[in-house]
Design an enzyme around this catalytic site. Sequence first.
Site, PDB file in Angstrom:
ATOM      1  N   ASP A  56      -4.745   7.455   8.899  1.00 16.00           N
ATOM      2  CA  ASP A  56      -4.879   6.931  10.259  1.00 16.00           C
ATOM      3  C   ASP A  56      -4.583   8.012  11.279  1.00 16.00           C
ATOM      4  OD1 ASP A  56      -5.563   4.328   9.618  1.00 16.00           O
ATOM      5  OD2 ASP A  56      -3.477   3.739   9.350  1.00 16.00           O
ATOM      6  N   ASP A 102       4.722   0.621  11.918  1.00 16.68           N
ATOM      7  CA  ASP A 102       3.560  -0.142  11.432  1.00 16.68           C
ATOM      8  C   ASP A 102       3.569  -1.597  11.902  1.00 16.68           C
ATOM      9  OD1 ASP A 102       2.769   2.158  10.181  1.00 16.68           O
ATOM     10  OD2 ASP A 102       3.099   1.464   8.134  1.00 16.68           O
ATOM     11  N   ARG A 156      -3.632   9.666   3.842  1.00 19.64           N
ATOM     12  CA  ARG A 156      -2.389  10.395   4.052  1.00 19.64           C
ATOM     13  C   ARG A 156      -1.644  10.594   2.727  1.00 19.64           C
ATOM     14  NH1 ARG A 156       0.120  13.819   7.503  1.00 19.64           N
ATOM     15  NH2 ARG A 156       2.358  13.600   7.342  1.00 19.64           N
ATOM     16  N   LYS A 184       0.840  -1.205   0.000  1.00 17.00           N
ATOM     17  CA  LYS A 184       0.000   0.000   0.000  1.00 17.00           C
ATOM     18  C   LYS A 184       0.870   1.249   0.000  1.00 17.00           C
ATOM     19  CE  LYS A 184      -1.693   1.770   4.023  1.00 17.00           C
ATOM     20  NZ  LYS A 184      -1.391   3.214   4.083  1.00 17.00           N
ATOM     21  N   ASN A 185       1.876   1.248   0.870  1.00 20.39           N
ATOM     22  CA  ASN A 185       2.658   2.473   1.040  1.00 20.39           C
ATOM     23  C   ASN A 185       3.572   2.756  -0.143  1.00 20.39           C
ATOM     24  OD1 ASN A 185       1.371   2.914   3.389  1.00 20.39           O
ATOM     25  ND2 ASN A 185       3.101   2.414   4.737  1.00 20.39           N
TER      26      ASN A 185
HETATM   27  C1  UD1 Z   1       4.338   6.681   6.135  1.00 20.86           C
HETATM   28  C2  UD1 Z   1       3.387   5.521   6.040  1.00 20.86           C
HETATM   29  C3  UD1 Z   1       2.933   5.071   7.420  1.00 20.86           C
HETATM   30  C4  UD1 Z   1       4.131   4.815   8.310  1.00 20.86           C
HETATM   31  C5  UD1 Z   1       5.056   6.014   8.308  1.00 20.86           C
HETATM   32  C6  UD1 Z   1       6.338   5.795   9.088  1.00 20.86           C
HETATM   33  C7  UD1 Z   1       2.267   5.956   3.949  1.00 20.86           C
HETATM   34  C8  UD1 Z   1       0.987   6.292   3.259  1.00 20.86           C
HETATM   35  N1  UD1 Z   1       2.220   5.924   5.285  1.00 20.86           N
HETATM   36  O1  UD1 Z   1       3.614   7.766   6.680  1.00 20.86           O
HETATM   37  O2  UD1 Z   1       2.188   3.854   7.258  1.00 20.86           O
HETATM   38  O3  UD1 Z   1       3.664   4.579   9.632  1.00 20.86           O
HETATM   39  O4  UD1 Z   1       5.450   6.341   6.949  1.00 20.86           O
HETATM   40  O5  UD1 Z   1       7.017   4.684   8.617  1.00 20.86           O
HETATM   41  O6  UD1 Z   1       3.269   5.672   3.323  1.00 20.86           O
HETATM   42  N2  UD1 Z   1       6.777  14.314  10.467  1.00 20.86           N
HETATM   43  C9  UD1 Z   1       6.875  15.658  10.771  1.00 20.86           C
HETATM   44  N3  UD1 Z   1       6.743  16.556   9.757  1.00 20.86           N
HETATM   45  C10 UD1 Z   1       6.523  16.172   8.465  1.00 20.86           C
HETATM   46  C11 UD1 Z   1       6.432  14.805   8.160  1.00 20.86           C
HETATM   47  C12 UD1 Z   1       6.562  13.882   9.181  1.00 20.86           C
HETATM   48  O7  UD1 Z   1       7.066  16.030  11.930  1.00 20.86           O
HETATM   49  O8  UD1 Z   1       6.450  17.039   7.592  1.00 20.86           O
HETATM   50  C13 UD1 Z   1       6.906  13.314  11.549  1.00 20.86           C
HETATM   51  C14 UD1 Z   1       5.608  12.534  11.762  1.00 20.86           C
HETATM   52  O9  UD1 Z   1       4.724  13.216  12.616  1.00 20.86           O
HETATM   53  C15 UD1 Z   1       6.117  11.252  12.352  1.00 20.86           C
HETATM   54  C16 UD1 Z   1       7.455  11.029  11.622  1.00 20.86           C
HETATM   55  O10 UD1 Z   1       7.826  12.312  11.129  1.00 20.86           O
HETATM   56  O11 UD1 Z   1       6.394  11.425  13.720  1.00 20.86           O
HETATM   57  C17 UD1 Z   1       7.371  10.037  10.485  1.00 20.86           C
HETATM   58  O12 UD1 Z   1       6.451  10.485   9.510  1.00 20.86           O
HETATM   59  P1  UD1 Z   1       6.587  10.093   7.975  1.00 20.86           P
HETATM   60  O13 UD1 Z   1       7.794   9.260   7.790  1.00 20.86           O
HETATM   61  O14 UD1 Z   1       6.435  11.321   7.167  1.00 20.86           O
HETATM   62  O15 UD1 Z   1       5.310   9.180   7.759  1.00 20.86           O
HETATM   63  P2  UD1 Z   1       4.228   9.247   6.601  1.00 20.86           P
HETATM   64  O16 UD1 Z   1       4.901   9.434   5.279  1.00 20.86           O
HETATM   65  O17 UD1 Z   1       3.126  10.150   6.984  1.00 20.86           O
END
Ligand code: UD1
Length: 438
Positions: A136, A326, A112, A34-35
Amino acid sequence: MTEYSGLPEDQPSGVIVVSQSGHLTGEVTVPGAKNSVLKLMAAALLADGVYELSNVPRIDDVDIMSELLTHLGLRIEKIAVPESGEDGQKLRIVNSGNVITVAPFEIADRIRASVNVVGPLLGRFGEVDIALPGGDDFGGRPIDIHLRGLEAMGATFTFTDEGLIGRTTGLQGADITLNFPSVGATENLLMAAVCATGTTRIVNAAREPEIGDLCLMLRSMGAHIEGIGTQQLVIHGVAQASLQSTTHTVVADRVQAATYMSAVAMCGGDVHIKGAVSGHMEMLISRFTDMGMTIAPTTDGVQVYRDGRLSAVDISTLPYPGIATDYKPLLVTMLAVSDGTAVVTENLYPGRFRYIEELRKFGADITIDGHHAVVRGVERLTGAVVHAPDIRAGAALVVAGLAASGMTEIRDIHHIDRGYDDLVGRLARLGASISRVD
Ligand code: UD1
């Protein structure tokens, strides 16, 4: 061939009913991730042409992303959808150049990955209007790292009541150091940089296998990317007109693979997980082995074996190659019946413990202290009526039910449908006592 025509208005309702199950045996095939697939679909905004994605999971998030991209002007068709069995489907995406850059709020708000249209739309068209992304609920999920990186490349953003407006007169390559290796930000910056002027360096980039998968697809479209799989990605911008559409096979879903491993952990048994890539799960496999499982790579997957009680081990989530956040609901579920006490530390989403309350309904002995959970293994879980709070936690509750005495009913399973391709059928074929009542 099925042309994409949107999701039904109402979420399918239903419950999953699970009874305590004996040893699992046989083979299960892991679908595409999915991701990864959601970002690969967004990449099709970058160049006109006909794309073909294989090994696409049959999950609701693919349908929601299809709906979003259809509104943006792409045509999406499901082709070669297998009638039954575990083979992934194929998706054809047609980009005929009539792309609009305004993403409808009510669709973008649902997943997301909708934020991943920002990079390609800004990179190619210089504009995007979009709702802040949903997905989520793990507490706050900011996008500041995405925006700061894109600003360094020359974009400007305005927040509105509805979301976000981004504009640029042309993105320029830049040196960008991420203050955290965000998966989504790395993907957005990659796609924005593909046809920016000059070279972009992303330092402290996320290294998840799904990002490698996106790099490979972008490369086959004509992008120049170095450092794939490392913490420093270098993208040499190319002319947009030189990009072309492509065909690509989606990388296997390591979280779904981990789900079937944890099902074997809970029930015991001997299962071949076809398609699982052990090299993408090394740290997890090492933890599973410490807990008493036997996991061996095969030519086309991994063989998983467990007999006897699991042992407790401490676990911390970290960006790849660490233990993915995850995986954590699955690991906590396994620890709930392991011999001993373990401390589980969540380093990515401090709020990601909402499912613990549900696990306690099975008789699990878990306490939360800040971003730590202390899990004291009990001999046996007892069946319960529980609610899936999100995709992965929902799957973990199913797995808990497999090892709980009596009957378990999991509600709010639309969360599970967002990310799992026939979880019930796959577990049933391995011998689990599980059914779905819609
Ligand atoms: C993706 C995955 C999700 C997984 C996550 C971490 C998808 C659709 N989702 O989410 O399943 O749990 O990676 O492996 O691919 N953060 C910030 N600022 C930002 C971006 C992120 O502070 O601009 C923080 C987030 O709050 C979190 C951490 O960074 O604490 C990781 O987030 P990120 O790696 O961006 O996860 P997603 O891409 O949202």
